[in-house]
Design an enzyme around this catalytic site. Sequence first.
Site, PDB file in Angstrom:
ATOM      1  CB  SER A   1      -0.895   0.034   1.233  1.00  0.00           C
ATOM      2  OG  SER A   1      -1.526   1.299   1.325  1.00  0.00           O
TER       3      SER A   1
ATOM      4  CE1 TYR B   1      -3.877  -2.414   5.367  1.00  0.00           C
ATOM      5  CE2 TYR B   1      -3.411  -0.103   4.907  1.00  0.00           C
ATOM      6  CZ  TYR B   1      -3.798  -1.358   4.474  1.00  0.00           C
ATOM      7  OH  TYR B   1      -4.101  -1.577   3.147  1.00  0.00           O
TER       8      TYR B   1
HETATM    9  N1  LIG Z   1      -8.785  -0.642  -0.992  1.00  0.00           N
HETATM   10  C1  LIG Z   1      -7.734   0.152  -0.846  1.00  0.00           C
HETATM   11  O1  LIG Z   1      -7.844   1.380  -0.819  1.00  0.00           O
HETATM   12  C2  LIG Z   1      -6.358  -0.427  -0.723  1.00  0.00           C
HETATM   13  C3  LIG Z   1      -5.248   0.422  -0.841  1.00  0.00           C
HETATM   14  C4  LIG Z   1      -3.981  -0.117  -0.716  1.00  0.00           C
HETATM   15  C5  LIG Z   1      -3.827  -1.461  -0.494  1.00  0.00           C
HETATM   16  N2  LIG Z   1      -4.931  -2.261  -0.365  1.00  0.00           N
HETATM   17  C6  LIG Z   1      -4.747  -3.681  -0.126  1.00  0.00           C
HETATM   18  O2  LIG Z   1      -5.425  -4.382  -1.143  1.00  0.00           O
HETATM   19  C7  LIG Z   1      -5.968  -5.594  -0.619  1.00  0.00           C
HETATM   20  C8  LIG Z   1      -7.466  -5.666  -0.821  1.00  0.00           C
HETATM   21  O3  LIG Z   1      -8.097  -4.510  -0.306  1.00  0.00           O
HETATM   22  P1  LIG Z   1      -9.686  -4.398  -0.238  1.00  0.00           P
HETATM   23  O4  LIG Z   1     -10.015  -2.972  -0.122  1.00  0.00           O
HETATM   24  O5  LIG Z   1     -10.289  -5.211  -1.319  1.00  0.00           O
HETATM   25  O6  LIG Z   1      -9.923  -5.065   1.206  1.00  0.00           O
HETATM   26  P2  LIG Z   1     -11.157  -5.952   1.729  1.00  0.00           P
HETATM   27  O7  LIG Z   1     -11.136  -5.849   3.208  1.00  0.00           O
HETATM   28  O8  LIG Z   1     -12.402  -5.556   1.043  1.00  0.00           O
HETATM   29  O9  LIG Z   1     -10.784  -7.408   1.251  1.00  0.00           O
HETATM   30  C9  LIG Z   1      -9.836  -8.187   1.907  1.00  0.00           C
HETATM   31  C10 LIG Z   1     -10.227  -9.630   1.718  1.00  0.00           C
HETATM   32  O10 LIG Z   1      -9.308 -10.426   2.487  1.00  0.00           O
HETATM   33  C11 LIG Z   1     -10.056 -11.436   3.136  1.00  0.00           C
HETATM   34  N3  LIG Z   1      -9.379 -11.899   4.337  1.00  0.00           N
HETATM   35  C12 LIG Z   1      -9.237 -11.242   5.513  1.00  0.00           C
HETATM   36  N4  LIG Z   1      -8.611 -12.027   6.406  1.00  0.00           N
HETATM   37  C13 LIG Z   1      -8.334 -13.201   5.783  1.00  0.00           C
HETATM   38  C14 LIG Z   1      -7.690 -14.404   6.184  1.00  0.00           C
HETATM   39  N5  LIG Z   1      -7.221 -14.570   7.417  1.00  0.00           N
HETATM   40  N6  LIG Z   1      -7.558 -15.385   5.272  1.00  0.00           N
HETATM   41  C15 LIG Z   1      -8.062 -15.253   4.011  1.00  0.00           C
HETATM   42  N7  LIG Z   1      -8.695 -14.146   3.584  1.00  0.00           N
HETATM   43  C16 LIG Z   1      -8.823 -13.124   4.459  1.00  0.00           C
HETATM   44  C17 LIG Z   1     -11.386 -10.775   3.488  1.00  0.00           C
HETATM   45  O11 LIG Z   1     -12.395 -11.731   3.747  1.00  0.00           O
HETATM   46  C18 LIG Z   1     -11.638  -9.925   2.253  1.00  0.00           C
HETATM   47  O12 LIG Z   1     -12.407 -10.595   1.286  1.00  0.00           O
HETATM   48  C19 LIG Z   1      -5.519  -5.635   0.843  1.00  0.00           C
HETATM   49  O13 LIG Z   1      -4.278  -6.290   0.920  1.00  0.00           O
HETATM   50  C20 LIG Z   1      -5.359  -4.173   1.171  1.00  0.00           C
HETATM   51  O14 LIG Z   1      -4.505  -3.971   2.266  1.00  0.00           O
HETATM   52  C21 LIG Z   1      -6.198  -1.777  -0.478  1.00  0.00           C
END
Ligand SMILES: NC(=O)c1ccc[n+]([C@@H]2O[C@H](COP(=O)([O-])OP(=O)(O)OC[C@H]3O[C@@H](n4cnc5c(N)ncnc54)[C@H](O)[C@@H]3O)[C@@H](O)[C@H]2O)c1
Length: 254
Positions: free
Chosen positions: A144, A157
């Site tokens: 991120s 985080y």
């Molecule tokens: N959305 C953003 O703005 C953003 C920005 C930078 C990085 N990210 C990264 O991108 C990725 C996805 O983000 P998102 O917004 O879709 O998040 P989200 O929370 O919507 O999705 C995360 C997914 O991971 C799954 N998960 C959580 N714990 C788990 C476990 N122990 N085992 C298996 N699955 C598990 C959840 O069920 C969920 O479906 C993450 O790594 C997040 O840190 C997101």
Amino acid sequence: MAGQLAGKIVVVTGAARGLGREFARRLAEEGAAVVAADVRDCAECVADIAAAGGRAIGVALDVTDMGSCASMAKAALDAFGRIDVLVNNAALYGGLKTGRFDTLDEQEWNRVMAVNVTGVWNCCKAVVPAMRERRAGSIVNMASVVALYGMPYTLHYTVSKGAVIALTRALARELGGDWIRVNAIAPTAVMTEGTKEFFGERLDKAASGIAKAQALRRNLAPGDISGTVVYLASDASALVTGQTIAVDGGTVFL
Ligand SMILES: NC(=O)c1ccc[n+]([C@@H]2O[C@H](COP(=O)([O-])OP(=O)(O)OC[C@H]3O[C@@H](n4cnc5c(N)ncnc54)[C@H](O)[C@@H]3O)[C@@H](O)[C@H]2O)c1
């Protein structure tokens, strides 16, 4: 399906919703067979891919549990015979408590490290043997921009995503000899359910501030990230490894 990833077998963790679900959809559109893995049910993700004429299976996965990661890798190999790409996308993000560094909850801190850092390590351990056997593979880790910018008030985080970047670099050196590539993507805030949960009532104000900090001033949608996942999964990036690509509308320049 024809496409940039025709014939490739791809595992996407955290594929039940948000970015992971979009990545699974897009990778299948490019011709990959997808293993959609999550603690949540991936049935809708799999059904969408099948409805569009793609190939996918859903697998229950808890990335903090090495046994569960090993079962996920086995399910992928049983279904498709090999694993070409692992997208380490699962993480704790939406719903995390924010606040000054000395007020964060210790249990939540440990849980974030277990899912966001150890979970990536576990999935790599589960999948790399199959890649090593074929002397080919691509691992794409979701980091991120918070780690590059140094986002305050969410230290657990931010630190976890910094660890993902460090893991990416070190593992790229360890696995290069096996022709396994390891790269990371560092997005800014993307408008997902996770982001809505993360910012809560502050979402509109935060989204507008984030867009203003970008050279390209609009907030990102999930589809803005998937092209970079396709690139890193594909042979177009055959000699790219150890890199972190910021997909952030021009927020930080590496
Ligand atoms: N959305 C953003 O703005 C953003 C920005 C930078 C990085 N990210 C990264 O991108 C990725 C996805 O983000 P998102 O917004 O879709 O998040 P989200 O929370 O919507 O999705 C995360 C997914 O991971 C799954 N998960 C959580 N714990 C788990 C476990 N122990 N085992 C298996 N699955 C598990 C959840 O069920 C969920 O479906 C993450 O790594 C997040 O840190 C997101």
